[in-house]
Write an enzyme that holds these catalytic residues in place. Structure first.
Site, PDB file in Angstrom:
ATOM      1  N   HIS A 135      12.450  -4.670  18.007  1.00 17.58           N
ATOM      2  CA  HIS A 135      11.299  -5.028  18.831  1.00 17.58           C
ATOM      3  C   HIS A 135      10.409  -6.003  18.075  1.00 17.58           C
ATOM      4  O   HIS A 135       9.199  -5.863  18.051  1.00 17.58           O
ATOM      5  CB  HIS A 135      10.501  -3.777  19.208  1.00 17.58           C
ATOM      6  CG  HIS A 135      11.256  -2.836  20.087  1.00 17.58           C
ATOM      7  ND1 HIS A 135      11.379  -3.005  21.439  1.00 17.58           N
ATOM      8  CD2 HIS A 135      11.963  -1.727  19.783  1.00 17.58           C
ATOM      9  CE1 HIS A 135      12.112  -2.022  21.946  1.00 17.58           C
ATOM     10  NE2 HIS A 135      12.479  -1.240  20.966  1.00 17.58           N
ATOM     11  N   HIS A 165      -6.759  -2.438   5.795  1.00 13.55           N
ATOM     12  CA  HIS A 165      -5.853  -1.532   6.503  1.00 13.55           C
ATOM     13  C   HIS A 165      -6.431  -0.117   6.458  1.00 13.55           C
ATOM     14  O   HIS A 165      -5.746   0.851   6.171  1.00 13.55           O
ATOM     15  CB  HIS A 165      -4.467  -1.591   5.860  1.00 13.55           C
ATOM     16  CG  HIS A 165      -3.397  -0.863   6.613  1.00 13.55           C
ATOM     17  ND1 HIS A 165      -3.344  -0.803   7.986  1.00 13.55           N
ATOM     18  CD2 HIS A 165      -2.323  -0.155   6.176  1.00 13.55           C
ATOM     19  CE1 HIS A 165      -2.287  -0.099   8.356  1.00 13.55           C
ATOM     20  NE2 HIS A 165      -1.657   0.318   7.268  1.00 13.55           N
ATOM     21  N   HIS A 217       1.074   3.960   2.143  1.00 13.38           N
ATOM     22  CA  HIS A 217       1.441   4.715   3.338  1.00 13.38           C
ATOM     23  C   HIS A 217       2.883   5.204   3.186  1.00 13.38           C
ATOM     24  O   HIS A 217       3.736   4.502   2.635  1.00 13.38           O
ATOM     25  CB  HIS A 217       1.341   3.827   4.571  1.00 13.38           C
ATOM     26  CG  HIS A 217       0.172   4.164   5.452  1.00 13.38           C
ATOM     27  ND1 HIS A 217      -0.487   3.218   6.196  1.00 13.38           N
ATOM     28  CD2 HIS A 217      -0.449   5.346   5.719  1.00 13.38           C
ATOM     29  CE1 HIS A 217      -1.478   3.790   6.869  1.00 13.38           C
ATOM     30  NE2 HIS A 217      -1.468   5.079   6.600  1.00 13.38           N
ATOM     31  N   ASP A 219       5.436   5.357   5.130  1.00 12.53           N
ATOM     32  CA  ASP A 219       6.530   4.524   5.623  1.00 12.53           C
ATOM     33  C   ASP A 219       6.832   3.375   4.682  1.00 12.53           C
ATOM     34  O   ASP A 219       7.949   2.854   4.666  1.00 12.53           O
ATOM     35  CB  ASP A 219       6.221   4.001   7.031  1.00 12.53           C
ATOM     36  CG  ASP A 219       4.927   3.211   7.104  1.00 12.53           C
ATOM     37  OD1 ASP A 219       4.149   3.242   6.127  1.00 12.53           O
ATOM     38  OD2 ASP A 219       4.689   2.569   8.147  1.00 12.53           O
ATOM     39  N   HIS A 225       0.847  -1.184   0.000  1.00 15.92           N
ATOM     40  CA  HIS A 225       0.000   0.000   0.000  1.00 15.92           C
ATOM     41  C   HIS A 225       0.884   1.236   0.000  1.00 15.92           C
ATOM     42  O   HIS A 225       2.113   1.127   0.018  1.00 15.92           O
ATOM     43  CB  HIS A 225      -0.963   0.009   1.192  1.00 15.92           C
ATOM     44  CG  HIS A 225      -0.301   0.049   2.541  1.00 15.92           C
ATOM     45  ND1 HIS A 225       0.327  -1.045   3.099  1.00 15.92           N
ATOM     46  CD2 HIS A 225      -0.179   1.046   3.456  1.00 15.92           C
ATOM     47  CE1 HIS A 225       0.804  -0.721   4.291  1.00 15.92           C
ATOM     48  NE2 HIS A 225       0.514   0.544   4.529  1.00 15.92           N
TER      49      HIS A 225
END
Length: 220
Positions: free
Chosen positions: A215, A130, A40, A42, A38
């Site tokens: 993480h 999303h 976005h 980022d 997609h």
């Protein structure tokens, strides 16, 4: 990721080229397919860098176009990235004798269905959820008996269940509220969270969250 002799790049995160250069291939030029889940920011932050670097480091007088598979509006986004790099493209052509034309890019826009045939092994079997971003898509890359699903960001939905059914691994973005506590009101809108990862598909065997380097969350 590599499937057979094909190397796929799924989404152009910040720093993706540095990671590629540190890998065994040492260059993004070996990437045969760029897949975009997609648009976005980022997900496409290093798309412009990929387009130029792939073009320059192919080192060929007649290089094949770089295929980019994405959702609708991907072609417009690629065109904008190339336009923003217009001066650099002129400089590169002047500087490198093996560059005679601007970067050659072929964009394919889909929301569902099968894309390519062996040895490509890329299929898009449905959109993902999303929201408010729409449409978003997931990729299932298959090589022999092995299949890996890469979905970007989404919440559990029927099309994701179908895409991930019987897959060997699900590579998926999640959001951890303890890390993004200041925006926790938005964290559950359009993203999975660690306790919900396995709800994405009862049949998937693994999911790895990669939204925050250092993480990662692995849910068996």
């Amino acid at each position: 990721m590599q499937a057979g002799r094909q190397l796929f790049l799924v989404d152009c995160w910040l720093g993706v080229l540095q990671r590629a250069s540190a890998g065994p291939t040492h260059t993004p030029a070996v990437c045969q397919r760029c897949c975009s889940t997609h648009l976005h920011g980022d997900r496409i932050s290093d798309l412009g860098d990929l387009l130029i670097t792939h073009w320059v480091t192919t080192f060929a007088l007649d290089p094949p176009p770089l295929p980019i598979i994405g959702s609708p509006d991907t072609a417009e986004t690629v065109e904008a990235k190339l336009k923003a790099s217009g001066h650099d493209i002129e400089y590169q052509i002047t500087h490198h004798t093996y560059l005679n034309t601007p970067p050659l890019i072929e964009v394919y826009e889909y929301t569902k269905g099968f894309v390519g045939a062996p040895p490509d092994g890329v299929s898009i079997r449905g959109s993902t959820n999303h929201g408010p971003v729409t449409p978003t898509i997931g990729f299932r890359i298959e090589s022999g008996p092995t299949s890996v699903v890469l979905t970007g960001g989404t919440v559990p939905c029927a099309s994701l269940d179908e895409l991930a059914a019987e897959a060997d691994a699900l590579v998926h973005t999640i959001i951890r509220k303890n890390i993004v506590i200041r925006v926790h009101q938005q964290a559950d809108q359009g993203h999975l969270q660690p306790p919900l990862v396995n709800r994405a598909s009862d049949s998937n065997r693994g999911a790895r969250g990669h939204r925050h380097p250092g993480h990662n969350v692995l849910c068996p």
